[in-house]
Design an enzyme around this catalytic site. Structure first.
Site, PDB file in Angstrom:
ATOM      1  N   LYS A 193     -41.785  15.293  19.818  1.00 31.83           N
ATOM      2  CA  LYS A 193     -41.312  15.033  21.177  1.00 31.83           C
ATOM      3  C   LYS A 193     -40.787  13.608  21.368  1.00 31.83           C
ATOM      4  CE  LYS A 193     -44.885  12.728  23.571  1.00 31.83           C
ATOM      5  NZ  LYS A 193     -45.413  12.176  22.362  1.00 31.83           N
ATOM      6  N   LYS A 252     -43.470   7.751  16.486  1.00 29.14           N
ATOM      7  CA  LYS A 252     -43.230   6.926  17.681  1.00 29.14           C
ATOM      8  C   LYS A 252     -42.414   5.687  17.307  1.00 29.14           C
ATOM      9  CE  LYS A 252     -47.559   8.459  19.656  1.00 29.14           C
ATOM     10  NZ  LYS A 252     -46.985   9.691  20.227  1.00 29.14           N
ATOM     11  N   LYS A 259     -46.030  21.711   9.670  1.00 21.85           N
ATOM     12  CA  LYS A 259     -46.719  21.510  10.940  1.00 21.85           C
ATOM     13  C   LYS A 259     -47.654  22.677  11.240  1.00 21.85           C
ATOM     14  CE  LYS A 259     -46.760  18.952  14.791  1.00 21.85           C
ATOM     15  NZ  LYS A 259     -47.047  17.528  14.822  1.00 21.85           N
TER      16      LYS A 259
END
Lengths: 313, 313
Positions: free
Chosen positions: B213, B275, B131
């Site tokens: 998240k 997601k 990341k």
């Protein structure tokens, strides 16, 4: 149900940073850890706790960092920097508390709440900013800052520095959430750095100001109907004639005595003044006691062995 | 007592920053305000809410600021910067929610909780940091950073940049506090930016990593026994063959269909992938539904008029 006694504790700057330290994360975490050991001992003895804390050096560093990177990212206003410092300091205290509780094999939830504190836009402090904040600037840059709307004052021997108002706290905007958390048995860390100052202009809006954390702590302690308000600092007791030949440390102060000494100027405004004022307000408004003592004497002070107790009469 | 349905909502980056914006406080607050209007409408309809959010641009800015001021104040580590971003973003969302609730004449407490998220130190992500985070560096400085222990990778055409691991979230350390808050009727903002990553080495300890998240949001949604997990982003529906001639938007996806499409590579890892994965995990673990839709279609999606529903079967 008989609830355990609730203590609201205001931690001084030395809970996170000690004299001469640079302020690395590791230093602050180690200090937070030492502080947490004391706080967990209070929980072990059956008290409930609400914790508030200062943020001077941390918000100072965050402000410096905003300034240093203005050409790369937009700087956040002072009130938003206060919110950042609540996240940072809350994290350090919260993690330390959770680790100390784990070591003590105690199961008590701990949570830091981002907290706004309401101030009055008509507070005279807004007409007379007095609180130095952030870095020092050479005169030329200070002039540019003034043109941008900052109020700058000359800090003798050091250069120009921004000053902001220090208005009186009215109360924590999130008090109802904090109240419910305390009732649910959570150790709450709140109102850090005196809280994020907001005015109520029909809506809450952040303002660049600094709220004294002990005065904001009183609002927290009183609103939550705390049984005791403890203000922790770096001296064990409050003194009159401080650092004079006739200096005298005080064990107990009635509200009336405290008021007299306060008005006689025994407690300097940048130091013991707001602490005694905050303690007096708590005692006056609740009819209960406040204690001012040092970070490492919490237990002894609770047992009546040291500290200065401010009592109704 | 029949409790109102609980929705855990993960806000995408566009809830606070829109494409092309610089990221000033005012821009972010205005976006938070727009987002809050939608969320208050959910409360008005009787739902209970837990809110989580990303922190990409904000923690990026905070990292830059740490770097820019290293000669003046000690930089905070990445995990502590995450805590700062939780304070900052929590403040903006919380203030906006409180103002919108006031306007709607509704009395619901809102509170942001600083949240640590546990990761496994044996997570393979720690062996393979992927990341990108923070600013770009020229080669020479990148080498110095590597000597200090950072892992640096070349970001094509832009320069050298730090990479950190993105381990899988195990759960929120503060989950019990959050659960009690939800039960006490508080709208909780938690696990911001995927949470502050910590390992449990006998004690909790922050690590430099970035947690997705939406995956952290799933841990929150599932642990709190949420009735629905909503993931908000900048597209109204999930598509297969995205941006190809045979692109098809999906209204409903069973867990099995979702898994097939996922394995066929329809959802890119830096974008829709996590997601869909987070939604699948929630549906699999709870037997309930998840919805992926855009920020401005929350209500319509809840009414079944748009969005992609991921259902058990």
């Amino acid at each position: 149900m008989l609830m355990a006694r609730l203590i609201t504790i205001a931690l001084g700057g030395n809970a996170l940073l000690q004299y001469g330290q640079k302020g690395t994360f590791e230093e602050q975490l180690a200090n937070a850890r030492r502080t947490s050991r004391q706080l967990v001992e209070l929980l072990r003895r059956g008290y409930r706790l609400v914790i508030t804390h200062g943020n001077g050096p941390q918000v100072g560093a965050i402000l410096l960092q905003q300034e240093a990177a203005t050409d790369q990212v937009p700087p956040m206003p002072l009130h938003a920097c206060g919110a950042m410092s609540q996240g940072l300091i809350g994290y350090m205290i919260q993690q330390s508390m959770i680790n100390e509780l784990k070591r003590a094999e105690m199961d008590v939830p701990v949570a830091t709440v981002v907290t706004q504190v309401l101030v009055d836009r008509e507070d005279p402090a807004f007409q007379n900013p007095t609180k130095f904040i952030g870095p020092w600037y050479p005169e030329e840059e200070a002039k540019r800052k003034e043109e941008q709307g900052w109020v700058m004052k000359y800090d003798v021997g050091k250069g120009w520095r921004r000053v902001v108002p220090s208005p009186d706290p009215i109360g924590q905007v999130e008090i109802e959430a904090i109240r419910r958390m305390v009732e649910a048995g959570i150790v709450v860390i709140a109102s850090g750095g005196g809280g994020i100052p907001v005015i109520d202009d029909g809506e809450y809006e952040g303002v660049d100001a600094v709220i004294d954390k002990d005065l904001a702590g009183e609002r927290l302690a009183t609103s939550l109907d705390s049984d005791l308000y403890m203000i922790l600092t770096d001296v064990e007791k409050v003194a009159i004639n401080f650092k004079k030949p006739n200096q005298r440390f005080l064990d107990v102060l009635t509200l009336e005595e405290a008021r007299e000494y306060y008005e006689e100027g025994h407690f300097p405004p940048g130091n013991m003044g707001p602490k005694v004022k905050a303690a007096m307000r708590f005692v006056e408004r609740t009819g209960r006691e406040a204690i001012i003592t040092s970070l490492d004497k919490i237990i002894e002070a609770l047992e009546g062995k040291t500290g200065t107790r401010i009592v109704p009469k």
